[in-house]
Write a protein that holds these residues in place. Structure first.
Motif, short mmCIF file in Angstrom:
data_model
loop_
_atom_site.label_atom_id
_atom_site.label_comp_id
_atom_site.label_asym_id
_atom_site.label_seq_id
_atom_site.Cartn_x
_atom_site.Cartn_y
_atom_site.Cartn_z
N GLU A 122 0.84 -1.20 0.00
CA GLU A 122 0.00 0.00 0.00
C GLU A 122 0.88 1.25 0.00
OE1 GLU A 122 -3.18 2.37 2.92
OE2 GLU A 122 -2.40 0.39 3.46
N LEU A 123 0.54 2.22 -0.86
CA LEU A 123 1.26 3.49 -0.91
C LEU A 123 0.92 4.30 0.34
CD1 LEU A 123 3.07 5.41 -2.62
CD2 LEU A 123 0.94 6.37 -3.54
N VAL A 124 1.93 4.59 1.17
CA VAL A 124 1.67 5.27 2.44
C VAL A 124 2.41 6.59 2.57
CG1 VAL A 124 1.11 3.14 3.66
CG2 VAL A 124 3.49 3.95 3.61
N GLY A 125 3.12 6.98 1.54
CA GLY A 125 3.82 8.25 1.58
C GLY A 125 4.61 8.45 0.30
N GLY A 126 5.00 9.69 0.06
CA GLY A 126 5.80 9.95 -1.13
C GLY A 126 6.02 11.42 -1.37
N LEU A 127 6.77 11.70 -2.40
CA LEU A 127 7.02 13.08 -2.82
C LEU A 127 7.22 13.07 -4.32
CD1 LEU A 127 10.32 13.37 -3.56
CD2 LEU A 127 10.50 13.24 -1.08
N TYR A 128 7.08 14.26 -4.92
CA TYR A 128 7.34 14.37 -6.36
C TYR A 128 7.98 15.71 -6.66
CZ TYR A 128 3.37 17.53 -7.24
OH TYR A 128 2.51 18.61 -7.24
N GLY A 129 8.60 15.79 -7.82
CA GLY A 129 9.25 17.03 -8.23
C GLY A 129 9.68 16.96 -9.68
N VAL A 130 10.38 17.99 -10.10
CA VAL A 130 10.77 18.16 -11.50
C VAL A 130 12.29 18.18 -11.60
CG1 VAL A 130 10.75 19.78 -13.46
CG2 VAL A 130 8.68 19.42 -12.09
N SER A 131 12.83 17.48 -12.59
CA SER A 131 14.27 17.53 -12.84
C SER A 131 14.53 18.25 -14.16
CB SER A 131 14.87 16.12 -12.89
OG SER A 131 14.40 15.39 -14.01
N LEU A 132 15.58 19.07 -14.14
CA LEU A 132 15.97 19.81 -15.34
C LEU A 132 17.47 20.05 -15.25
CD1 LEU A 132 15.00 21.24 -17.93
CD2 LEU A 132 14.75 23.33 -16.56
N GLY A 133 18.23 19.48 -16.17
CA GLY A 133 19.67 19.59 -16.09
C GLY A 133 20.17 18.88 -14.85
N ALA A 134 20.90 19.63 -13.99
CA ALA A 134 21.41 19.09 -12.74
C ALA A 134 20.64 19.62 -11.54
CB ALA A 134 22.89 19.43 -12.59
N ALA A 135 19.40 20.08 -11.80
CA ALA A 135 18.56 20.64 -10.74
C ALA A 135 17.32 19.77 -10.53
CB ALA A 135 18.13 22.06 -11.09
N PHE A 136 16.90 19.69 -9.27
CA PHE A 136 15.65 19.01 -8.94
C PHE A 136 14.81 19.98 -8.13
CE2 PHE A 136 12.65 16.34 -6.73
CZ PHE A 136 12.36 15.33 -7.64
N PHE A 137 13.56 20.15 -8.55
CA PHE A 137 12.65 21.09 -7.91
C PHE A 137 11.58 20.30 -7.16
CE2 PHE A 137 14.35 22.72 -11.86
CZ PHE A 137 14.82 23.99 -11.51
N GLU A 199 21.55 24.59 -17.21
CA GLU A 199 22.26 24.52 -18.48
C GLU A 199 23.17 23.29 -18.56
OE1 GLU A 199 24.22 28.23 -19.12
OE2 GLU A 199 22.37 29.27 -19.68
N SER A 200 23.26 22.54 -17.48
CA SER A 200 24.01 21.29 -17.47
C SER A 200 23.27 20.25 -18.33
CB SER A 200 24.12 20.78 -16.03
OG SER A 200 24.47 19.42 -15.98
N PRO A 201 23.97 19.26 -18.85
CA PRO A 201 23.27 18.16 -19.52
C PRO A 201 22.23 17.56 -18.58
CG PRO A 201 25.62 18.01 -19.93
CD PRO A 201 25.43 19.11 -18.91
N HIS A 202 21.10 17.15 -19.14
CA HIS A 202 20.01 16.61 -18.32
C HIS A 202 20.43 15.27 -17.69
CE1 HIS A 202 16.01 16.20 -16.81
NE2 HIS A 202 15.80 15.07 -17.44
N LEU A 203 20.47 15.24 -16.37
CA LEU A 203 20.96 14.06 -15.67
C LEU A 203 19.86 13.02 -15.49
CD1 LEU A 203 23.08 15.78 -12.87
CD2 LEU A 203 23.88 14.81 -15.03
#
Length: 206
Positions: A122-137, A199-203
């Motif tokens: 059963e899914l009991v927790g989590g998080l989500y976000g966006v990746s772009l280059g070497a950044a995660f939001f 601007e880094s290559p997308h990791l």
């Protein structure tokens, strides 16, 4: 929520959304029932330094016990649904239908990711976000069991460090995030860091 913001109607596309992230903007909605979104550009940006991530002794022990099965990107939409749920300490949400659709498309494009905690399937927790280059939001997290979202955050940071990411953006700082080492970064300083990382290559994430 100090910073500029402006309304935008639901015609926004995933590519426009990625461009917005690259220049320091992110979207929110007034409520789950409001079809419109607006751009937010904080004067002080929340950042969780990946090389100074702090895990308390009690949480470290919880992680070591491995109470959950941690997975990546297997239930992205379900994680968004969990983050959008109304709870006693979160009676309203900014995740509306437009945002759900946009981030689901970003997930299909390989730019939005989830970390998930399962207990007995059963899914009991989590998080989500966006990746772009070497950044995660980081966007949002939820927890239906003690420490579920915190343990997901620990695994997220481990994954980001392992794959060479340089920025973990938290949008704003909260007392909760400060316990992990989150700091406020002035907008000009943040934009310099953002430019270098996006601007880094997308990791790869998963």
């Amino acid at each position: 929520m100090a910073g500029r913001r402006g309304r935008y109607y639901p015609s926004i596309t995933p590519d426009v959304l990625l461009r917005a992230y690259s220049i320091g903007l992110f979207p929110m909605a007034e409520s789950a029932d409001d079809p419109e979104i607006f751009w937010v550009e904080p004067e002080m940006r929340g950042v969780l330094p990946l090389d100074a991530f702090h895990v308390s002794k009690s949480l470290r022990k919880a992680v070591k016990r491995a109470p959950f099965d941690i997975r990546f990107n297997t239930r992205f939409e379900a994680v968004m649904n969990g983050c959008a749920e109304e709870t006693s300490d979160r009676p309203s949400t900014w995740i509306n239908t437009t945002i759900r659709q946009l981030y689901t498309e970003l997930h299909r494009m390989g730019h939005a990711h989830s970390v998930e905690a399962f207990e007995d399937g059963e899914l009991v927790g989590g998080l989500y976000g966006v990746s772009l280059g070497a950044a995660f939001f980081g966007e949002s997290m939820f927890s239906r069991r003690t420490n579920a979202s915190k343990i997901c955050l620990v695994h997220l940071v481990e994954r980001l460090n392992a794959n060479g990411f340089q920025l973990l953006d938290t949008q704003f700082t909260t007392e909760h995030l400060k316990t992990f080492g989150a700091i406020d970064v002035p907008k000009d300083e943040y934009l310099t860091l953002l430019k270098a990382t996006t601007e880094s290559p997308h990791l790869p994430f998963p």
